[in-house]
Scaffold this motif. Structure first.
Motif, short mmCIF file in Angstrom:
data_model
loop_
_atom_site.label_atom_id
_atom_site.label_comp_id
_atom_site.label_asym_id
_atom_site.label_seq_id
_atom_site.Cartn_x
_atom_site.Cartn_y
_atom_site.Cartn_z
N GLN B 9 65.65 51.72 32.06
CA GLN B 9 66.26 51.89 33.38
C GLN B 9 65.80 50.85 34.36
O GLN B 9 64.62 50.62 34.56
CB GLN B 9 65.91 53.25 33.94
N GLU B 36 58.44 47.43 37.36
CA GLU B 36 57.73 48.71 37.36
C GLU B 36 58.71 49.88 37.40
O GLU B 36 59.51 49.99 38.32
CB GLU B 36 56.79 48.77 38.58
N PRO B 37 58.66 50.76 36.40
CA PRO B 37 59.54 51.92 36.44
C PRO B 37 59.13 52.90 37.55
O PRO B 37 58.06 52.75 38.15
CB PRO B 37 59.36 52.57 35.07
N LEU B 38 59.95 53.89 37.79
CA LEU B 38 59.60 54.96 38.71
C LEU B 38 58.62 55.91 38.02
O LEU B 38 58.63 56.03 36.80
CB LEU B 38 60.85 55.75 39.12
N ILE B 39 57.81 56.62 38.81
CA ILE B 39 56.87 57.57 38.19
C ILE B 39 57.60 58.59 37.32
O ILE B 39 57.04 59.09 36.35
CB ILE B 39 56.02 58.32 39.25
N PHE B 40 58.86 58.86 37.67
CA PHE B 40 59.61 59.88 36.93
C PHE B 40 60.07 59.37 35.57
O PHE B 40 60.55 60.12 34.74
CB PHE B 40 60.81 60.36 37.76
N GLU B 41 59.94 58.06 35.37
CA GLU B 41 60.31 57.45 34.10
C GLU B 41 59.06 57.17 33.26
O GLU B 41 59.12 56.45 32.28
CB GLU B 41 61.07 56.15 34.37
N GLY B 72 59.33 69.65 38.15
CA GLY B 72 59.91 68.37 37.73
C GLY B 72 59.04 67.17 38.03
O GLY B 72 59.50 66.03 38.01
N LEU B 73 57.75 67.43 38.32
CA LEU B 73 56.84 66.31 38.60
C LEU B 73 56.35 65.73 37.27
O LEU B 73 56.07 66.46 36.34
CB LEU B 73 55.64 66.79 39.42
N PRO B 74 56.21 64.39 37.20
CA PRO B 74 55.72 63.79 35.96
C PRO B 74 54.21 63.95 35.82
O PRO B 74 53.51 64.17 36.82
CB PRO B 74 56.08 62.31 36.14
N GLY B 75 53.70 63.82 34.60
CA GLY B 75 52.26 63.92 34.35
C GLY B 75 51.67 62.56 33.99
O GLY B 75 52.04 61.97 32.98
N LEU B 76 50.78 62.06 34.84
CA LEU B 76 50.16 60.76 34.60
C LEU B 76 48.64 60.89 34.67
O LEU B 76 48.13 61.72 35.42
CB LEU B 76 50.61 59.72 35.64
N ARG B 514 67.48 59.53 45.71
CA ARG B 514 66.40 60.16 44.93
C ARG B 514 66.68 59.88 43.46
O ARG B 514 67.81 59.60 43.08
CB ARG B 514 66.37 61.66 45.15
N TRP B 515 65.63 60.00 42.67
CA TRP B 515 65.81 59.91 41.22
C TRP B 515 66.28 61.26 40.71
O TRP B 515 65.88 62.30 41.21
CB TRP B 515 64.48 59.53 40.58
N ARG B 516 67.20 61.21 39.71
CA ARG B 516 67.58 62.44 39.04
C ARG B 516 67.44 62.25 37.54
O ARG B 516 67.66 61.15 37.03
CB ARG B 516 69.05 62.81 39.35
#
Lengths: 448, 526
Positions: B9, B36-41, B72-76, B514-516
């Protein structure tokens, strides 16, 4: 004068290039009556870093920091642990010393984190769209009322008795000078049915808080239905954003606008500011939103990038027809928020919320067991109201004399209201320990 | 977990079209320009960057309102988070990197001592509603800054709580409305005058308070046309909102006469203090006859701009307006400080409350640290150097670019696009070409009173050799533009930045805010 690179010889050369004999010539447009001969009197001259630091250490020494005392105050500002990474990141010069991303080609860093921030805010609140932040939750709440007035073309806001008193005060002040009415419903405890009964065709919005100022947790779905039936908007305010890790989000209750104080995540107490306001709404109202918005697009090479967008809502384009006079957001506080929330992630944010709730539950049980003391809440997240057998303000002062910061006397924010004189608002976060709870309980016992 | 599986993406995905064509790389990166991707990616479910203890099991008191389903938060992990934001930071231009000549924004040096003292536990870690006995030092600090602001402006009172310049404008104009109200004149005085060169916040503020905004034209010298102003004044005028030095970078030389005319008409004089940095220590606005003025601490007193906030906008007030200052007020009683937090405590006729708690304390601390570092002598020198530098830029370029007005400027110099006439190069193109030279562009198309405006503010923070290089770059660009053969080159600028020109029309036409999950904007855009 370590911040000033120009030397006297630089200044002479520059004056020569300009064709001026002295810098005074450059100020010749200042009327003679207003020209100061010497520097402003009665103020000290420049100092080195060491002296400046000492001056601030002297100010700091006259305060009692929560770091050095049992601490249980909330009421719209909450003491959470902020990971070291957050404070490091917001002090990176590329973020700290950049400005509003007017030139997107060289501010993609700011624009991308704001886009991520906007997305996080929509997820937490359960809404469609969020802006790039407001000054704080309190001013954001008033902006939400103004937005509801624009959307509905009505001018009467109905305010819950459970809204933070200072938030209410800002709405009232703004209404007085900007020409809309605000009506306060019954006190928090019996307020919900009262609000449902009072929404009518003149109401532009109803403003509620969850958890309420007194800590109660409520379902506003029926209130939302009543609002929508009357053509009014429901505004839900959240002053403790960590609660959204555990509670059903306002978007799932039918809220039209959600405003949160985001200070709890990433931002320290800071004696009340700067904080960060989160502002979210439904897609259909996006063009009535105040503040900045970041959107996704592509560049001339077809690569994904981000820009400030829909700025025709804003003052620098629309001037007197703008949706708000706001021309900034809380960029760096939004960065702190988004970095902290990214560190937490899904699992960490939920756990943080559980931890807050569990610790608050423990302290509520122990305080409620003290003689003559009653916890008034059936429900709460991490803050609850305690009825003491005597006025709360002197109790809090007596605790402070023992270096215990034992909650907020409600009377400080609702002066003159006899019904709250004995009420103490107690907040408990993940930072609370037995080493703090025990002295509070012992101190309360002693003072009461 | 909603992290997308599509890792391409937003990536170029092969040979890049357009003028910046370069060999394709496996990663899509170009050297240190990292895509740099989005944190959601990114990330994996179950990963976490914070260690928290297992919460004890308790009886749930959530009134049956426990959240169901994923947020829906990403895990980093922590290192991933550090790398992500570090990479993002490297896509930003900043004061710490060089000349940032955004006129009207005052991008001066942000000293790190300010950051250090703001983080002292006894200052940064204080709750606003602690017992007043436990925050005596904090109140003393706020009052110390208030004293400096009052002394430097020559005004008797200051409202500290406004959160930003625009918020300060609201505060000052409300105080004016309140004063008119007290005189029974609010109903008939419904007009606010604002020069055409005003910041957009001025008319937006006045309109929000229900005033009708009447623009006042500028004269050929870039100042308020005094005759036009006098003609516009009348019994229906509440106030004038005037920026001084104005947004053309010029001192309003007739300001004393303006103030007198405004007061003679029974109106108030609101001064927009956005450009106070040009005159600190040399002119006290109070001596010019103003009634109130907001001060942008992030401009004049160097609190960090932070990518767009937070700011702070204290408002100094004349004796006539002081009783209407919003609470809280910091008051000294004997040797103890207190906070008057509501109308009853304040007395007078305050206009109400504008913000929760007591104002932007973190900004107060930084501003005071800056003020103490400079001292009265250094603040004056800083203002002089800022004015000197702006005049030096103007003098060095006036033979090849077109200054909008004659005579000396203050802290910023204004050019119009006259020198680009018939070259096919616009102000926008010229600004974008500056990016390839390694500079943030100047403020463009503002103020509105000149065609294709370019407003340059070098500030006092730049060394002469750096200003010289900046002048050299502008000169070279102006020469290239005027050669008449480089229009296509300018249209293609910038080439060397992390992104080339962005499609702002597309962003507004198809807002993606926003990202979806599963969204791929690039494909949608095609």
């Amino acid at each position: 004068m370590r911040y000033l690179p120009l030397t006297d010889s630089d200044r002479r050369e520059m004056l020569q290039a300009i064709g001026a004999r002295s810098v005074d010539e450059l100020f010749r447009d200042v009327p003679a009556s207003a020209r100061l001969g010497a520097k402003v009197g009665g103020l000290p001259d420049h100092q080195g870093e060491l002296e400046v630091e000492r001056a601030f250490q002297a100010y700091a020494a006259k305060n009692v920091s929560p770091a050095a005392a049992p601490f249980f105050i909330g009421a719209g500002a909450y003491r959470h642990h902020v990971p070291s990474t957050v404070d490091y990141m917001i002090q990176r010069g590329e973020f700290l010393t950049s400005y509003t991303p007017y030139q997107p080609e060289i501010t993609q860093g700011t624009l991308q984190y704001l886009f991520e921030f906007q997305t996080q805010v929509t997820l937490l609140t359960g809404m469609d769209v969020a802006n790039a932040s407001m000054y704080d939750g309190s001013t954001g709440t008033t902006e939400a009322v103004l937005m509801a007035n624009r959307v509905t073309r009505r001018h009467k806001a109905l305010i819950s008795g459970g809204l933070h008193p200072q938030y209410r005060s800002i709405i009232e002040t703004t209404g007085k000078w900007e020409g809309f009415e605000s009506v306060v419903g019954k006190p928090d405890a019996e307020g919900l049915e009262d609000l449902i009964a009072r929404v009518d065709k003149e109401t532009s919005c109803v403003v509620v808080q969850n958890p309420s100022f007194f800590g109660h947790v409520r379902d506003f779905s029926r209130l939302a239905e009543a609002c929508h039936a009357a053509g009014a908007l429901l505004i839900v305010v959240v002053t403790e954003v960590v609660s959204l890790g555990l509670l059903k989000p306002p978007g799932e209750m039918g809220a039209d606008i959600v405003v949160c104080e985001g200070q709890s995540i990433g931002n320290g107490l800071g004696f009340g500011g700067p904080y960060v306001g989160l502002f979210a709404t439904r897609d259909k109202y996006v063009r009535q939103m105040p503040g900045r918005l970041v959107g996704e697009t592509v560049d001339a090479d077809g690569r994904r990038g981000f820009v400030l967008t829909l700025s025709t809502r804003e003052q620098h384009i629309r001037r007197e027809k703008a949706t708000s006079n706001i021309c900034t957001n809380a960029g760096l506080c939004a960065l702190a928020f988004t970095v902290h929330l990214t560190l937490l992630g899904e699992a960490g944010f939920r756990r943080l919320a559980e931890l807050n709730h569990a610790k608050a539950s423990e302290l509520a049980d122990r305080i409620g067991a003290l003689p003559g003391v009653k916890v008034l809440n059936d429900s709460f997240f991490n803050e609850f109201t305690v009825a003491l057998p005597k006025p709360a303000a002197p109790v809090v002062e007596a605790l402070a004399a023992k270096r215990i910061l034992g909650g907020l006397p409600v009377s400080r924010l609702l002066p003159g209201d006899k019904s709250v004189e004995n009420l103490l608002l107690v907040a408990v976060t993940e930072t609370a320990t037995e080493a703090g709870m025990a002295p509070l309980l012992a101190g309360l016992k002693e003072v009461l | 977990m909603s992290a997308s599986q599509d890792r391409s993406q937003g990536r170029a995905g092969g040979i890049v079209s357009g003028g910046a064509a370069a060999p394709a790389t496996f990663t899509g990166n170009r050297g240190l320009q990292i895509e740099e991707p989005l944190i959601f990616e990114m990330g994996q479910p179950g990963r976490c960057g914070v260690d928290l203890p297992e919460p004890p099991k308790v009886k749930d008191r959530l009134n049956g309102l426990r959240r169901t389903g994923e947020i829906g938060l990403p895990g980093l992990s922590e290192p991933q988070v550090v790398q992500h934001y570090t990479r993002l930071s490297q896509k930003n231009y900043a004061i710490d990197m060089g000349v940032y000549p955004l006129g009207s924004c005052t991008m001066k040096h942000n000293p790190r001592i300010n950051e250090k003292v703001a983080r002292l536990p006894g200052i940064g870690d204080l709750h606003p509603l602690q017992p007043v006995s436990t925050v005596q030092g904090a109140l003393e600090l706020i009052d110390a800054l208030a004293h400096w602001l009052k002394t430097l402006t020559g005004m008797p009172a200051v409202a500290m709580s406004p959160a930003a310049g625009a918020h300060g404008e609201m505060c000052g104009m409300m105080a004016i409305a309140a004063a008119l109200d007290a005189k029974g004149e609010r109903g008939k005085r419904r007009v606010v005058l604002a020069p055409e060169s005003a910041h957009g916040t001025n008319p937006a503020t006045a309109a929000a308070l229900g005033f009708t905004v009447k623009p006042i034209p500028a004269n050929e010298r870039g100042r308020v046309d005094l005759a036009a102003l006098k003609a516009a004044l009348g019994p229906d005028v509440a106030a004038i909102m005037l920026t001084n030095p104005n947004t053309c970078g010029l001192f309003e030389s007739e300001i004393v006469d303006i103030a007198k005319a405004v007061h003679d008409a029974g109106a108030y004089f609101y001064c927009d203090g956005a450009n106070f940095n040009a005159i600190v220590g040399r002119v006290r606005p109070g001596d010019l006859g103003i009634d109130c003025m907001h001060i942008n601490l992030h401009k004049t007193f160097s609190t960090p701009h932070g990518g767009g906030g937070p700011g702070a906008g204290p408002v100094v007030l004349s004796a006539a307006l002081a009783p209407y200052a919003p609470y809280p007020w910091i008051v000294k009683q004997g040797d103890k400080w207190t906070i008057a937090e509501d109308g009853a405590a304040v007395g007078g006729r305050p206009l109400g409350r504008l913000k929760a708690f007591h104002g932007q304390m973190g900004m107060f601390t930084r501003a005071l640290a800056y003020i103490l570092s400079h001292g009265a002598d250094g603040l004056k020198q800083a203002a002089e150097d800022a004015v000197l530098s702006a005049n030096y830029v103007m003098a060095s370029l006036k033979d090849i670019m077109t200054p909008a007005f004659e005579g000396p400027c203050m802290h910023e110099c204004l050019f119009d696009d006259g020198f680009l006439k018939d070259t096919g190069v616009s102000t926008l193109d010229f600004a974008k070409a500056m990016i390839d030279e390694g500079y943030h562009p100047m403020t463009m198309y503002f103020p509105l009173v000149v065609h294709g405006a370019m407003l340059i503010e070098p500030t006092e923070s730049q060394a002469k050799e750096d200003v010289d290089q900046f002048i050299g770059a502008l000169r070279s660009l102006a020469e290239r533009a005027r050669s008449g053969t480089a229009a296509d080159d300018f249209k293609a600028a910038p080439r060397f930045s992390p992104r080339r020109r962005l499609d702002e029309t597309l962003a507004a036409r198809k807002p993606v805010l926003r990202w979806r999950p599963g969204s791929n904007f690039k494909q949608a855009a095609e």
